[in-house]
Scaffold this active site. Structure first.
Site, PDB file in Angstrom:
ATOM      1  N   PHE A 110       0.880  -1.164   0.000  1.00 15.26           N
ATOM      2  CA  PHE A 110       0.000   0.000   0.000  1.00 15.26           C
ATOM      3  C   PHE A 110       0.917   1.212   0.000  1.00 15.26           C
ATOM      4  CE2 PHE A 110      -3.383  -2.606   2.323  1.00 15.26           C
ATOM      5  CZ  PHE A 110      -4.070  -2.860   1.149  1.00 15.26           C
ATOM      6  N   THR A 281      -4.923  -6.369   3.796  1.00 11.50           N
ATOM      7  CA  THR A 281      -3.746  -6.178   2.952  1.00 11.50           C
ATOM      8  C   THR A 281      -3.746  -7.106   1.746  1.00 11.50           C
ATOM      9  OG1 THR A 281      -2.464  -5.478   4.873  1.00 11.50           O
ATOM     10  CG2 THR A 281      -1.226  -6.182   2.943  1.00 11.50           C
ATOM     11  N   TYR A 367       8.234  16.858  36.627  1.00 10.09           N
ATOM     12  CA  TYR A 367       8.762  17.855  35.689  1.00 10.09           C
ATOM     13  C   TYR A 367       7.807  18.165  34.535  1.00 10.09           C
ATOM     14  CZ  TYR A 367      10.268  13.384  33.660  1.00 10.09           C
ATOM     15  OH  TYR A 367      10.313  12.089  33.206  1.00 10.09           O
TER      16      TYR A 367
END
Length: 512
Positions: A110, A281, A367
């Site tokens: 593809f 696919t 953080y």
């Protein structure tokens, strides 16, 4: 052009301190504005020339493994070189070894489609180089990604429950989306969310509980699904592959799925996740989403729809029915880099309840704490993906939709489908060939017929292997194969961005 005056901010750079870190020569300025302008002009010229000439280049390179080390220095350079030297080596050594996915004669796999708008968006995003793990780290990038996802969701006519539009940053309750790199990531994060949800429901946490969880997909499902299952910790013995056949055009049979899931329940296992595919696919099979959702609802299993390739076609009304029932699934992903002119990498994932995702993937180190994240008004990208750092992929997707609009994107899809349809008709009209499965999108599965009814399938497979090998040796085309129903077939895809309106028939694939 505008300029940024660093002195206006009150910040001062002491030249002596900066020079101390350089042994000799001029001060190194890797982002010198004039160098940026010069290098990028040359790079853009290279790209434009490449697209102008790519059709004349062999699709597959005539090189052997290790060729590049004979052309380029094996050791890193100790000193700088003019950028022109780098570009010369790119042209002379790298380009001749490339498989040209941009070629109009690339029919394998593809393809990753592209466009001027996407390239521009990717370039600008790379230059800004934002690391958008939180909304605060990149407000515009976070919100533009949410907007682009909502735009695409509307083109696909996804239900509002999948959209970020509850607020600008995609926070709050309900569904939403995130742009990831590939379908593999979309499968992995949803598998993890489904896994954790099933463990909470059954009251069995930890490794012991995972061994009872089962997942399901057809035998046509992309191999990346089975890799993602391993990464998510599912026992390979509990990954169920449902056999398909010509009677369903190789789509998942909901009745077989129901029987497999019930057998697992009877054995004391917990059905957890089903992967349905829109456009497999090998043959472009479309699994019946509504029927799969019916089965899943009985046992509270997560349903994910993998529409990586064919999802793009569903922006066209005539293909949208392939997504019918999507309002009842838990997640859906599609990859604009496959067919929607947005260069690799760009996979869009939408979930109906994003908190099921963030509950499994959220991180909150000191953080990264900030008021926006703590407020719950925003959903930080880091909490909907495997990693922490987040690329500004939303820019190129937004630029593609903003520049071309729905009408031109639909035209692009329809042009590719029309070429595939034309080729399919040519194959059906030639007695030497056969179409193995009906075409649904822009993929055609065909092969040379066996010479006679008595001919062995193995002999037919050998003939088709030889045809593919001869074609690929010419350099004129690149074709890939698959096996459907035990038969070796050729599977040209008509998706290259540059093959629009090009006349193609089966003679393209007939080697001397």
């Amino acid at each position: 052009m505008g300029s940024l005056d660093t002195n206006a901010t009150g910040l001062h750079v002491h030249d002596s301190a900066a020079i101390d870190v350089v042994d000799e020569g001029e001060l190194f300025r890797p982002l010198d504005p004039e160098d940026v302008r010069s290098y990028l002009h040359k790079a853009v010229d290279f790209v434009a020339d490449y697209f102008h000439s790519v059709e004349s280049l062999p699709v597959l390179p005539d090189v052997q493994p290790g060729y590049l080390r004979t052309l380029l220095n094996p050791a890193p350079p100790s000193s700088s070189a003019p950028f022109d030297v780098t570009m010369k080596e790119l042209r002379n050594a790298v380009v001749p070894g490339m498989t040209h996915w941009a070629s109009p004669n690339f029919f394998a796999f593809f393809p990753a489609t592209n466009s001027a708008a996407a390239i521009a968006g990717d370039l600008i995003a790379s230059a800004m180089n934002t690391v958008g793990f939180t909304w605060q780290a990149a407000p515009a990038a976070t919100e533009l990604e949410a907007l682009a996802l909502d735009w695409l969701a509307q083109l696909l006519r996804l239900p509002p429950s999948f959209m970020n539009r509850g607020n600008a940053a995609g926070g709050g309750a309900g569904g939403g989306g995130v742009i990831l790199g590939t379908t593999s990531e979309a499968m992995l994060v949803t598998l993890v969310a489904a896994r954790d949800g099933a463990l909470r429901r059954t009251g069995r946490g930890g490794v012991a509980g995972i061994t009872r969880l089962t997942v399901y997909a057809s035998d046509q499902t992309h191999a990346t699904f089975f890799k993602a299952c391993r990464l998510a910790g599912f026992d390979p013995a509990n990954v169920r592959t449902i056999a398909t056949g010509a009677d369903t055009d190789y789509a998942l049979d909901a009745a077989k799925l129901r029987r497999a899931m019930q057998a697992d329940v009877d054995a004391g296992l917990v059905p957890t996740y089903i992967c349905a595919t829109v456009g497999t696919t090998s043959s472009n099979a479309v699994d019946p989403i509504s029927s799969v959702a019916d089965v899943a609802a009985v046992l509270n299993a997560w349903v994910h729809v993998d529409a990586a390739y064919a999802g793009s076609a569903c922006i066209c009304p005539e293909f949208r029915h392939h997504l019918d029932g999507v309002e009842r699934v838990d997640s859906i992903s599609m990859s604009p880099h496959k067919w929607l002119l947005t260069c690799l990498d760009c996979t869009c994932l939408w979930v109906r309840d994003k908190h099921r995702l963030t509950d499994s993937l959220e991180t909150n180190p000191e953080y990264l704490k900030n008021n926006a994240s703590n407020s719950g008004v925003v959903t930080d990208p880091k909490d909907m993906q495997v990693g922490v750092g987040h690329r500004f992929r939303g820019l190129k997707l937004w630029m593609v939709m903003r520049t071309y609009g729905a009408a031109k994107l639909q035209q692009h899809i329809r042009s590719d489908v029309a070429m595939a349809k034309m080729f399919e008709e040519c194959v059906r009209a030639d007695h030497r060939f056969e179409v193995v499965v009906p075409r649904k999108f822009a993929l055609v599965c065909f092969r040379i017929r066996p010479h006679s009814a008595a001919a062995e399938e193995e002999d037919a497979d050998d003939v088709n292997r030889e045809l593919m090998a001869r074609l690929n040796r010419t350099g004129k085309v690149y074709l890939a194969h698959t096996v459907v129903g035990g038969r070796f077939v050729l599977r040209p895809n008509f998706l290259s961005t540059k093959n629009n309106n090009k006349e193609i028939d089966q003679r393209t694939f007939c080697a001397e």
